[in-house]
Design a protein around this motif. Structure first.
Motif, mmCIF file in Angstrom:
data_model
loop_
_atom_site.group_PDB
_atom_site.id
_atom_site.type_symbol
_atom_site.label_atom_id
_atom_site.label_comp_id
_atom_site.label_asym_id
_atom_site.label_seq_id
_atom_site.Cartn_x
_atom_site.Cartn_y
_atom_site.Cartn_z
ATOM 1 N N MET A 245 -35.129 -25.849 -93.367
ATOM 2 C CA MET A 245 -33.830 -26.538 -93.603
ATOM 3 C C MET A 245 -33.113 -25.984 -94.484
ATOM 4 S SD MET A 245 -32.907 -30.528 -93.262
ATOM 5 C CE MET A 245 -33.899 -31.028 -91.687
ATOM 6 N N ALA A 246 -31.951 -25.835 -94.305
ATOM 7 C CA ALA A 246 -30.907 -25.425 -95.533
ATOM 8 C C ALA A 246 -30.517 -26.565 -96.158
ATOM 9 C CB ALA A 246 -29.797 -24.611 -94.997
ATOM 10 N N PRO A 247 -30.402 -26.247 -97.643
ATOM 11 C CA PRO A 247 -29.911 -27.584 -98.417
ATOM 12 C C PRO A 247 -28.611 -28.185 -97.975
ATOM 13 C CG PRO A 247 -30.584 -25.541 -99.758
ATOM 14 C CD PRO A 247 -30.491 -25.214 -98.251
ATOM 15 N N HIS A 248 -28.389 -29.301 -98.404
ATOM 16 C CA HIS A 248 -27.255 -29.837 -97.650
ATOM 17 C C HIS A 248 -25.985 -29.506 -98.131
ATOM 18 C CE1 HIS A 248 -27.200 -31.934 -101.935
ATOM 19 N NE2 HIS A 248 -25.952 -32.209 -101.473
ATOM 20 N N ASP A 249 -25.931 -28.469 -99.254
ATOM 21 C CA ASP A 249 -24.467 -27.947 -99.303
ATOM 22 C C ASP A 249 -24.243 -26.781 -98.590
ATOM 23 O OD1 ASP A 249 -26.796 -26.959 -101.064
ATOM 24 O OD2 ASP A 249 -25.223 -25.680 -102.228
ATOM 25 N N ALA A 250 -25.239 -26.428 -97.825
ATOM 26 C CA ALA A 250 -25.116 -25.025 -96.902
ATOM 27 C C ALA A 250 -23.764 -25.105 -95.937
ATOM 28 C CB ALA A 250 -26.580 -24.655 -96.262
ATOM 29 N N VAL A 251 -23.871 -26.182 -95.520
ATOM 30 C CA VAL A 251 -22.921 -26.553 -94.051
ATOM 31 C C VAL A 251 -22.066 -27.842 -94.611
ATOM 32 C CG1 VAL A 251 -22.515 -26.660 -92.004
ATOM 33 C CG2 VAL A 251 -24.474 -25.212 -92.545
ATOM 34 N N HIS A 252 -22.408 -28.872 -94.752
ATOM 35 C CA HIS A 252 -21.557 -30.104 -94.827
ATOM 36 C C HIS A 252 -20.955 -30.239 -95.998
ATOM 37 C CE1 HIS A 252 -23.992 -31.053 -91.013
ATOM 38 N NE2 HIS A 252 -25.063 -31.046 -92.055
ATOM 39 N N GLY A 253 -20.035 -30.730 -95.902
ATOM 40 C CA GLY A 253 -18.968 -31.172 -97.121
ATOM 41 C C GLY A 253 -17.878 -30.470 -97.657
ATOM 42 N N TRP A 254 -17.980 -28.860 -97.181
ATOM 43 C CA TRP A 254 -16.955 -28.137 -97.910
ATOM 44 C C TRP A 254 -15.794 -28.402 -97.328
ATOM 45 C CZ3 TRP A 254 -17.944 -24.876 -101.779
ATOM 46 C CH2 TRP A 254 -19.267 -24.597 -102.252
ATOM 47 N N ASP A 255 -15.548 -28.659 -95.994
ATOM 48 C CA ASP A 255 -14.225 -28.975 -95.335
ATOM 49 C C ASP A 255 -13.669 -30.477 -95.711
ATOM 50 O OD1 ASP A 255 -11.848 -28.149 -94.283
ATOM 51 O OD2 ASP A 255 -12.643 -28.527 -92.126
ATOM 52 N N GLU A 256 -13.755 -30.797 -97.055
ATOM 53 C CA GLU A 256 -13.380 -32.038 -97.495
ATOM 54 C C GLU A 256 -12.617 -32.039 -98.867
ATOM 55 O OE1 GLU A 256 -16.876 -34.593 -98.215
ATOM 56 O OE2 GLU A 256 -17.541 -34.611 -95.940
ATOM 57 N N ALA B 21 -23.591 -28.278 -120.118
ATOM 58 C CA ALA B 21 -22.088 -29.113 -119.886
ATOM 59 C C ALA B 21 -21.710 -28.370 -118.417
ATOM 60 C CB ALA B 21 -21.331 -28.769 -120.848
ATOM 61 N N GLU B 22 -21.691 -27.174 -118.358
ATOM 62 C CA GLU B 22 -21.232 -26.376 -117.242
ATOM 63 C C GLU B 22 -21.911 -26.673 -116.047
ATOM 64 O OE1 GLU B 22 -20.124 -22.061 -116.205
ATOM 65 O OE2 GLU B 22 -21.848 -22.105 -116.864
ATOM 66 N N LYS B 23 -23.372 -26.818 -116.265
ATOM 67 C CA LYS B 23 -24.292 -27.381 -115.363
ATOM 68 C C LYS B 23 -23.955 -28.766 -114.685
ATOM 69 C CE LYS B 23 -28.051 -26.889 -112.404
ATOM 70 N NZ LYS B 23 -27.863 -25.940 -111.546
ATOM 71 N N ARG B 24 -23.673 -29.852 -115.711
ATOM 72 C CA ARG B 24 -23.183 -30.883 -115.409
ATOM 73 C C ARG B 24 -22.014 -30.977 -114.473
ATOM 74 N NH1 ARG B 24 -20.778 -36.063 -119.082
ATOM 75 N NH2 ARG B 24 -21.151 -37.698 -117.263
ATOM 76 N N ALA B 25 -20.945 -30.179 -114.786
ATOM 77 C CA ALA B 25 -19.732 -30.076 -113.996
ATOM 78 C C ALA B 25 -20.027 -29.739 -112.852
ATOM 79 C CB ALA B 25 -18.672 -29.354 -114.797
ATOM 80 N N TRP B 26 -20.862 -28.659 -112.626
ATOM 81 C CA TRP B 26 -21.058 -27.990 -111.325
ATOM 82 C C TRP B 26 -21.672 -29.152 -110.431
ATOM 83 C CZ3 TRP B 26 -25.641 -26.489 -108.668
ATOM 84 C CH2 TRP B 26 -25.506 -25.507 -107.551
ATOM 85 N N LEU B 27 -22.637 -29.844 -110.941
ATOM 86 C CA LEU B 27 -23.419 -30.915 -110.094
ATOM 87 C C LEU B 27 -22.471 -32.278 -109.900
ATOM 88 C CD1 LEU B 27 -26.957 -30.699 -111.692
ATOM 89 C CD2 LEU B 27 -26.205 -29.969 -109.385
ATOM 90 N N SER B 28 -21.349 -32.271 -110.522
ATOM 91 C CA SER B 28 -20.239 -33.096 -110.388
ATOM 92 C C SER B 28 -19.701 -33.098 -109.121
ATOM 93 C CB SER B 28 -19.310 -33.490 -111.363
ATOM 94 O OG SER B 28 -20.258 -34.058 -112.661
ATOM 95 N N ILE B 29 -19.529 -31.681 -108.559
ATOM 96 C CA ILE B 29 -18.677 -31.410 -107.298
ATOM 97 C C ILE B 29 -19.594 -31.878 -106.116
ATOM 98 C CG2 ILE B 29 -17.933 -29.472 -105.771
ATOM 99 C CD1 ILE B 29 -18.068 -27.809 -108.416
ATOM 100 N N PRO B 30 -19.149 -32.883 -105.301
ATOM 101 C CA PRO B 30 -19.594 -33.681 -104.186
ATOM 102 C C PRO B 30 -20.842 -32.614 -103.332
ATOM 103 C CG PRO B 30 -17.263 -34.255 -104.296
ATOM 104 C CD PRO B 30 -17.497 -33.245 -105.211
ATOM 105 N N VAL B 31 -20.401 -31.660 -103.116
ATOM 106 C CA VAL B 31 -21.209 -30.960 -102.219
ATOM 107 C C VAL B 31 -22.287 -30.418 -102.846
ATOM 108 C CG1 VAL B 31 -20.347 -28.661 -102.573
ATOM 109 C CG2 VAL B 31 -21.219 -29.102 -100.245
ATOM 110 N N PHE B 32 -22.565 -30.324 -104.162
ATOM 111 C CA PHE B 32 -23.654 -29.816 -105.061
ATOM 112 C C PHE B 32 -24.256 -31.081 -105.499
ATOM 113 C CE2 PHE B 32 -20.753 -26.039 -105.864
ATOM 114 C CZ PHE B 32 -21.515 -25.286 -104.916
ATOM 115 N N ALA B 33 -23.812 -32.230 -105.650
ATOM 116 C CA ALA B 33 -24.524 -33.363 -106.164
ATOM 117 C C ALA B 33 -25.986 -33.338 -105.770
ATOM 118 C CB ALA B 33 -23.524 -34.921 -106.152
ATOM 119 N N ARG B 34 -26.676 -33.706 -106.610
ATOM 120 C CA ARG B 34 -28.222 -34.171 -106.387
ATOM 121 C C ARG B 34 -28.617 -35.641 -107.008
ATOM 122 N NH1 ARG B 34 -27.190 -30.086 -104.035
ATOM 123 N NH2 ARG B 34 -28.354 -28.288 -103.893
#
Length: 277
Positions: A1-12, A224-237
């Motif tokens: 199964m692809a990670p949840h950021d593969a398809v869902h959430g991008w069109d938000e 700090a960059e990694k935190r900002a990236w993980l703050s994007i809803p589609v990448f959040a863990r």
């Protein structure tokens, strides 16, 4: 199964706005995009396709490196990402097309595209269909340049191997989620790479494309960059039944256990292919 950021959430809209803000503040996408555009040999190009182009982070260096007379098509299936891109990247040479990557040959003339560039997204497409469509639109001698995250390709740059001095932010996120939310982290056994170079080469060959070059590239950043990236809803863990607010609470607690300016390294397999002349 692809990670949840593969398809869902991008069109938000929330993801699109956060993603665009990240690309402006941190160099990860601009640096990898410029590297791909450089390898596409755009000096004499007339038409370039930015595949899975999102909000335009890759279109920007393409426009800078291509001739003033060149046209660029940025194709992505997330209308929200392109709405942000149209607002922030206004260039008459750039055409925005909202469509699936697999349908790219419906939106570019056959055998007339000088280069197709795809940053950070080829793994979430239907690879055989996309590669065949790329072959259809590329002119003879045209280049197809893309990258694959090291985890998906099963590669690690030497810089990444020597950079780990403590638990990663992802590991700390799992630890905090387990402690505060009863989260059960997934098994840590290594998984087989989803898209190794051998598979990429086979798909390219099947589509009539020739592998020209493949190189493992290191991208340097910070916690700090990694935190900002993980703050994007589609990448959040982490994955699972969490609200975004809960994920941000977990991220903040995990980040507090790190050194913000500590260096991080990610690996990318960069691939250059070509339609035979």
């Amino acid at each position: 199964m692809a990670p949840h950021d593969a398809v869902h959430g991008w069109d938000e809209d929330t993801t699109a706005e956060a993603y665009d803000a990240f690309t402006r503040e941190f160099p990860m996408y601009s640096a990898t995009s410029r590297e791909l555009a450089r390898r596409a040999h755009l000096a004499d190009s007339r038409l370039v396709l930015d595949l899975c182009g999102g909000a335009g982070a890759t279109a920007k260096p393409i426009l800078e490196l291509a001739p003033a007379t060149a046209r660029v098509i940025s194709l992505d299936n997330a209308a929200a990402m392109q709405r942000v891109g149209r607002r922030t990247l206004d260039d008459p040479r750039l055409t925005w097309v909202t469509a699936a990557a697999e349908d790219l040959d419906r939106h570019a003339p056959a055998a007339d595209v000088d280069a197709v560039v795809c940053n950070s997204a080829i793994w979430k497409t239907d690879i055989p269909r996309v590669f065949t469509a790329v072959h259809t639109v590329l002119r003879p001698g045209g280049r197809f340049v893309f990258n694959i995250g090291g985890g998906f390709a099963g590669v690690r740059h030497d810089d990444e191997k020597s950079a780990h001095t403590g638990p990663s932010l992802n590991r700390l996120i799992h630890d905090v989620a387990a402690r505060d939310y009863g989260y059960t982290p997934p098994p840590t056994r290594p998984a087989a790479p989803k898209l190794p170079l051998e598979a990429v080469s086979a798909h390219l060959s099947a589509a009539g494309l020739v592998l020209v070059d493949a190189e493992v590239i290191a991208q340097h950043g910070s916690v700090a960059e990694k935190r900002a990236w993980l703050s994007i809803p589609v990448f959040a863990r982490p994955d699972g039944d969490f609200t975004h607010a809960q994920r941000m609470d977990i991220l903040a607690k995990a980040y507090a256990l790190t050194t913000p300016d500590a260096p991080t390294v990610t690996s990318w397999l960069t691939v250059v292919a070509q339609r035979p002349k």
